[in-house]
Design a protein around this motif. Structure first.
Motif, PDB file in Angstrom:
ATOM      1  N   VAL A 127      -6.966  -6.517   8.316  1.00  0.00           N
ATOM      2  CA  VAL A 127      -6.545  -5.528   7.331  1.00  0.00           C
ATOM      3  C   VAL A 127      -5.382  -6.026   6.467  1.00  0.00           C
ATOM      4  O   VAL A 127      -5.077  -5.445   5.430  1.00  0.00           O
ATOM      5  CB  VAL A 127      -6.207  -4.198   8.044  1.00  0.00           C
TER       6      VAL A 127
ATOM      7  N   LYS C 227      -2.982   0.227   4.635  1.00  0.00           N
ATOM      8  CA  LYS C 227      -2.227  -1.027   4.588  1.00  0.00           C
ATOM      9  C   LYS C 227      -1.726  -1.292   3.167  1.00  0.00           C
ATOM     10  O   LYS C 227      -0.571  -1.656   2.943  1.00  0.00           O
ATOM     11  CB  LYS C 227      -3.125  -2.180   5.033  1.00  0.00           C
ATOM     12  N   ALA C 229      -1.009   0.619   0.898  1.00  0.00           N
ATOM     13  CA  ALA C 229       0.047   1.521   0.449  1.00  0.00           C
ATOM     14  C   ALA C 229       1.362   1.267   1.170  1.00  0.00           C
ATOM     15  O   ALA C 229       2.321   2.026   0.995  1.00  0.00           O
ATOM     16  CB  ALA C 229      -0.396   2.969   0.655  1.00  0.00           C
ATOM     17  N   GLY C 230       1.409   0.215   1.970  1.00  0.00           N
ATOM     18  CA  GLY C 230       2.658  -0.080   2.680  1.00  0.00           C
ATOM     19  C   GLY C 230       2.929   0.905   3.800  1.00  0.00           C
ATOM     20  O   GLY C 230       4.068   1.098   4.210  1.00  0.00           O
ATOM     21  N   LEU C 231       1.885   1.526   4.312  1.00  0.00           N
ATOM     22  CA  LEU C 231       2.038   2.563   5.332  1.00  0.00           C
ATOM     23  C   LEU C 231       1.692   2.064   6.727  1.00  0.00           C
ATOM     24  O   LEU C 231       1.827   2.822   7.693  1.00  0.00           O
ATOM     25  CB  LEU C 231       1.121   3.750   5.004  1.00  0.00           C
ATOM     26  N   LEU C 232       1.243   0.828   6.839  1.00  0.00           N
ATOM     27  CA  LEU C 232       0.849   0.335   8.160  1.00  0.00           C
ATOM     28  C   LEU C 232       2.099  -0.178   8.876  1.00  0.00           C
ATOM     29  O   LEU C 232       2.487  -1.332   8.740  1.00  0.00           O
ATOM     30  CB  LEU C 232      -0.207  -0.773   8.039  1.00  0.00           C
ATOM     31  N   MET C 233       2.736   0.700   9.616  1.00  0.00           N
ATOM     32  CA  MET C 233       3.964   0.354  10.315  1.00  0.00           C
ATOM     33  C   MET C 233       3.690  -0.777  11.305  1.00  0.00           C
ATOM     34  O   MET C 233       2.691  -0.749  12.017  1.00  0.00           O
ATOM     35  CB  MET C 233       4.464   1.566  11.113  1.00  0.00           C
TER      36      MET C 233
ATOM     37  N   PRO D  56       9.876   2.811   5.167  1.00  0.00           N
ATOM     38  CA  PRO D  56       9.395   2.600   6.531  1.00  0.00           C
ATOM     39  C   PRO D  56       8.803   1.231   6.822  1.00  0.00           C
ATOM     40  O   PRO D  56       8.635   0.903   7.982  1.00  0.00           O
ATOM     41  CB  PRO D  56       8.327   3.696   6.705  1.00  0.00           C
ATOM     42  N   THR D  57       8.458   0.447   5.815  1.00  0.00           N
ATOM     43  CA  THR D  57       7.877  -0.872   6.093  1.00  0.00           C
ATOM     44  C   THR D  57       8.408  -1.901   5.101  1.00  0.00           C
ATOM     45  O   THR D  57       8.853  -1.570   3.996  1.00  0.00           O
ATOM     46  CB  THR D  57       6.328  -0.877   5.962  1.00  0.00           C
ATOM     47  N   THR D  59       6.482  -4.074   3.653  1.00  0.00           N
ATOM     48  CA  THR D  59       5.542  -4.080   2.529  1.00  0.00           C
ATOM     49  C   THR D  59       5.961  -3.060   1.484  1.00  0.00           C
ATOM     50  O   THR D  59       5.950  -3.338   0.275  1.00  0.00           O
ATOM     51  CB  THR D  59       4.116  -3.794   3.047  1.00  0.00           C
ATOM     52  N   ALA D  60       6.343  -1.880   1.929  1.00  0.00           N
ATOM     53  CA  ALA D  60       6.794  -0.850   0.988  1.00  0.00           C
ATOM     54  C   ALA D  60       8.040  -1.311   0.240  1.00  0.00           C
ATOM     55  O   ALA D  60       8.145  -1.144  -0.982  1.00  0.00           O
ATOM     56  CB  ALA D  60       7.071   0.449   1.733  1.00  0.00           C
ATOM     57  N   GLU D  88      -0.228  -8.468   2.751  1.00  0.00           N
ATOM     58  CA  GLU D  88       0.114  -7.087   2.434  1.00  0.00           C
ATOM     59  C   GLU D  88      -1.086  -6.319   1.888  1.00  0.00           C
ATOM     60  O   GLU D  88      -0.929  -5.261   1.282  1.00  0.00           O
ATOM     61  CB  GLU D  88       1.330  -7.040   1.497  1.00  0.00           C
ATOM     62  N   ALA D  91      -1.107  -4.652  -1.509  1.00  0.00           N
ATOM     63  CA  ALA D  91      -0.080  -3.661  -1.868  1.00  0.00           C
ATOM     64  C   ALA D  91       0.683  -4.019  -3.144  1.00  0.00           C
ATOM     65  O   ALA D  91       0.985  -3.133  -3.950  1.00  0.00           O
ATOM     66  CB  ALA D  91       0.884  -3.447  -0.699  1.00  0.00           C
ATOM     67  N   PHE D  94      -1.322  -2.745  -5.905  1.00  0.00           N
ATOM     68  CA  PHE D  94      -1.356  -1.281  -5.909  1.00  0.00           C
ATOM     69  C   PHE D  94      -0.069  -0.720  -6.506  1.00  0.00           C
ATOM     70  O   PHE D  94      -0.101   0.103  -7.427  1.00  0.00           O
ATOM     71  CB  PHE D  94      -1.543  -0.787  -4.479  1.00  0.00           C
ATOM     72  N   TYR D  95       1.044  -1.175  -6.024  1.00  0.00           N
ATOM     73  CA  TYR D  95       2.325  -0.603  -6.463  1.00  0.00           C
ATOM     74  C   TYR D  95       2.663  -0.962  -7.907  1.00  0.00           C
ATOM     75  O   TYR D  95       3.259  -0.171  -8.623  1.00  0.00           O
ATOM     76  CB  TYR D  95       3.455  -1.050  -5.534  1.00  0.00           C
ATOM     77  N   LEU D 231       6.136   7.848   0.752  1.00  0.00           N
ATOM     78  CA  LEU D 231       7.068   7.168   1.652  1.00  0.00           C
ATOM     79  C   LEU D 231       8.342   7.957   1.905  1.00  0.00           C
ATOM     80  O   LEU D 231       9.194   7.514   2.671  1.00  0.00           O
ATOM     81  CB  LEU D 231       7.457   5.809   1.054  1.00  0.00           C
TER      82      LEU D 231
END
Lengths: 333, 333, 333, 333
Positions: A127, C227, C229-233, D56-57, D59-60, D88, D91, D94-95, D231
């Motif tokens: 993923v 993933k 969206a940067g949400l996969l902790m 929280p991550t 990647t974010a 990532e 991501a 996406f962002y 987020l």
């Protein structure tokens, strides 16, 4: 004497005439009789039921196709010299909402099953990595090489095996088909292509390309995406009429042959200078800056390409005298 | 006798002639002399230095403007009957990457400082609510009303006070200017408009609108966005030539006046049936289904609008005889 | 004494304990045993095979669901007071790549088949209008009303008939289920819901919501979107453990009941002042500014809502004494 | 004995304690005292006024930074082995709404002004090519190498000269700073970095990274983007408290040093087997499949990397005994 690009060539008189003929009051958008006739017209040409949409640019055709074939979170495998990667200003990423172009290798900008598989196999299937979802070929390629039907079919088979979709950027489809002598069907859907950007603008039209779906189910959403991209011309009949004119009497293939023949003349004169075989309407030539300057001094306009290389492009209307003069000048270098 | 839409009208002969004249070999994209001349041409018309880009559709013009004026995480205030909200298939959301259209009220699809402020003041200024960042007016409106310069200026002042940008959708800008008799400058940048979609397609052109930036700094990014949207036609000269033809001898305003005059004739015949005053080239009429059927039976084509309403649109080429017949038929209902 | 929002309540001790217990070395992301157990756990609760993903916020759950249910060029029907419209900062537009929220009416923020159909039927089915593709309900609603299973089923039937997908924003799902006494299955998939944002954060968890797909086929793409969206902790086990703790011994429903009971106490004291019936854990009260000030002077904190209205929210841990005091204070106004 | 990744390590007790301490009723989102204190806390650490947001991550953090630094139609130069490119899940695209990652070379995943310039100079500055707009470095790199302040400053100078922005992915910033002994300021804003993803999760935190803007003007839009991405945790205090705990008594740097020391021990034992120098907490080792199997048979878990290579990662809590055993086992191969 301009050999910059087929992009800049004038419009064929038959196309202009067809546009003038369409200059009557008719239904707006794509409700007119020219637009409504495209599906039939292209279905006949391709010997299978297709859906065909006019769009004003090749970039639009390519990117609508990619959006139909690849979700935002996935990737499209293309050659690292592909037009969609280098010459569309990020349009693939815009239309697909951020899908990733994945760059494969290949001589003369041609992909092969091997180069595609090498790239794909380097991508871990988890993923964290964007996964390939489609392949996009350019035919003729950015270096003027063409895919034979069996070459496309080998890639089509790979796509089927991997669950990927297959797009062909045919900005110079006419030149490609003219070059191989195959039928349009053989080198597209029979070889696994699901969407084709069928280019006319480089080949005598003014502002109309056809986006052809061999999987007709892809067309409905694309009608909405075309509108959503601001591409649904209110006077679409002037675009549809161009395509009809190009198909009438096989003008498209005649124009493709004409351009190819001019390029062949130049290529024959170039001999060892050729960077790539001349299979369509582009000639890539090794030439020192001094040699390029000499050609320019004699009135020939063209682009420098990589270091020590120049690119010469012929078009449907390339003048035989200009071409002969160019061939002579190259031979004389 | 078609009163469906100015969208569907033929192309003015002068425009066709200009396109034919542009049918020579020239630089691709917007490097040709016609394209390069647009800034000057529009700067003269607007009496201030502007940047002007051709685009093939009004939707493209509007949405490139919105993308230039509003970031993805913000909102654009428009009338709830605005074309960008109802007739562009989600293009504003596509081009702005998801900015929100915020729907304000107003008679005849006209915004006022009051209706805009009422909407904006209902939006809490916190991070949970999307915040307005721009206003978009349509002039003439979707119901054929026009903004006078002072009306736009009042909205422009509100925008400045709130830190918002101001766009004008001028798909029927010619009709609006012809209606008020103001100068193009008065109703745009002098009133606070920063980007104008200057429509030509409804007014005699084939496929060219001008996106005019009164804040020239907005143009650079928009050149890239235009390419990225697949809108950069390789033979842009045929679009630019249309705009030049429309500006030559003030054809644009002459055409706008002609269409308005035809609508006025119909409006005068309609009397109490009018839903909105006729200020431009659209007539909204109260008519029962039976009455609408009677008109259609006499050969007039038009759209039903809301229940008990029909819409009649004139164009630059509306036939005087058809219009007289229509006026008579309406009066006779 | 805070009645601002259940959002701000502390974390339940059992949740903290579960997080501490998860504080060992394990596989990163969602490869740990807690994350891997969610499908089974939620399948049992919902009496059908589901796929369940942890996400850190309700906004993320909602918007991943919408992205799974609605393509970028379409629309999602929701109530005009829905959280996704007013309180998520444009996240639906971000995640769906610009799909349009379409605002329907309904008392107490509840949609009905009639209000949905009224909206949908006003949208011409052509390419110029964005078409609805999904419906999103909030249960309990933003005004603390709950949908009974038959109410959801009626909407579900409409969705099936129109070819739309159905999402439920269950930020306060526990309060809704506790209120009606139905089973989780009855009010979701048995009624046509295809994706549920199952909220825990307002109900005793710290940072974990479950996105539950009753159509398991939707999960695969969503794993990639999560993933992306940067949400996969990377330490997902701490989120999964929260959900397990909330499900253990039905803590989730117990907490929902507790909050509802506190709100009922306040509601009973409010009598005619109630703007909406108190069905879950929110109380909307008519109160003049002076009355609101009196309550605040006695130590109660809460939000003003519309003019002349205040909102009081209880949580799983609302203190009985505080609630009794508030009820008394309201009765004494 | 797990040497898979620092990602999977447990949470430091001081972090858990701080979270428990934050378990009181407070303002939701980032209105609590812990969240509000982050700007001051990080400004002190970096010796300059900064804006700092929890996310929280990693990647974010990275992708919010890229969205702040690069418009959708432009590109971000990064190493071809960068985390943003390979790990990532798309991501960044996406962002940023489709900005292009542009892949540069460099030993050990380190960029240099030369490799960056080589890439950038190969991109024709026209509208058909996406243009670079930002550079993103990873420090420590994906291969465990660190940038010294002067190395970053050389890249910062190039960025300034070209008008580009500069981001640092500091998922292992603690390890990098611990390795060089520089101050946090020296290797970031003093060297031209404008946004830093300051990682804590790999270094003892549970679910909180800090996105630090040295150009505070970038923060406002990012607050909105953070919300829009789902987020903005409603109980943000539990994230902010983690960051405070990591900064208290310089826990972050102590943990970084501890992990680095363990890696150094392994690296010393590895001798000629090292693929890259060990500068932070990652060890890349040449090992045949048979050798890797022998290590695994002795109880060591780790990832295979490229063919004939394995990766061993230490964390803040790596057991000295395990590390000694591993060092011995490697030496004995």
């Amino acid at each position: 004497m301009r050999f910059f690009s087929d992009n800049a060539a004038p419009v064929h008189p038959a196309v202009l005439a067809a546009m003038a003929e369409a200059n009557t009051l008719d239904t707006a958008y794509d409700g007119d009789r020219w637009s409504r006739g495209l599906d039939d017209r292209l279905s006949t040409l391709f010997e299978t039921p297709v859906r065909a949409l006019w769009v004003p640019t090749g970039t639009a055709a390519n990117c609508l196709a990619l959006a139909a074939l690849c979700p935002p979170y996935a990737g499209v495998i293309c050659h690292r010299d592909a037009h969609i990667q280098n010459d569309e200003g990020g349009a693939p990423e815009f239309y697909t909402h951020g899908a990733k172009l994945m760059l494969a290798e290949g001589v003369g900008a041609k992909l092969t099953p091997e180069t595609i598989a090498t790239l794909a196999d380097s991508i871990a299937n988890d993923v964290h990595r964007v996964q390939p979802h489609a392949v996009s070929l350019t035919n003729a390629t950015e270096y003027g090489l063409v895919y034979r039907p069996d070459e496309v079919a080998a890639i089509g088979a790979l796509c089927r095996a991997r669950g990927w979709r297959l797009h062909m950027d045919g900005a110079r489809f006419a030149n490609a088909v003219a070059s191989t002598g195959c039928t349009p069907a053989e080198v597209t859907w029979r070889a696994g292509v699901e969407a084709l950007s069928f280019g006319f603008v480089k080949n005598g039209a003014m502002s109309a390309e056809a986006l052809v779906f061999f999987d007709p189910g892809l067309a409905e959403a694309t009608l909405r995406r075309r509108k959503r991209a601001g591409l649904l011309m209110s006077k679409g009949r002037y675009l549809a009429a161009q395509i009809h004119a190009m198909l009438d009497d096989d003008l498209w293939i005649a124009n493709g042959r004409a351009a190819n023949a001019r390029a062949a003349t130049i290529g024959a004169a170039a001999g060892d200078r050729l960077v790539h075989p001349v299979e369509a309407n582009e000639v890539f030539l090794r030439a020192t800056p001094a040699e390029a300057a000499m050609l320019r001094a004699r009135g020939f306009d063209f682009y420098d390409w990589a270091a020590g290389e120049v690119r010469l492009v012929t078009a449907w209307d390339s003048d035989a005298g200009h071409v002969a003069a160019l061939a002579e000048a190259i031979a004389a270098l």
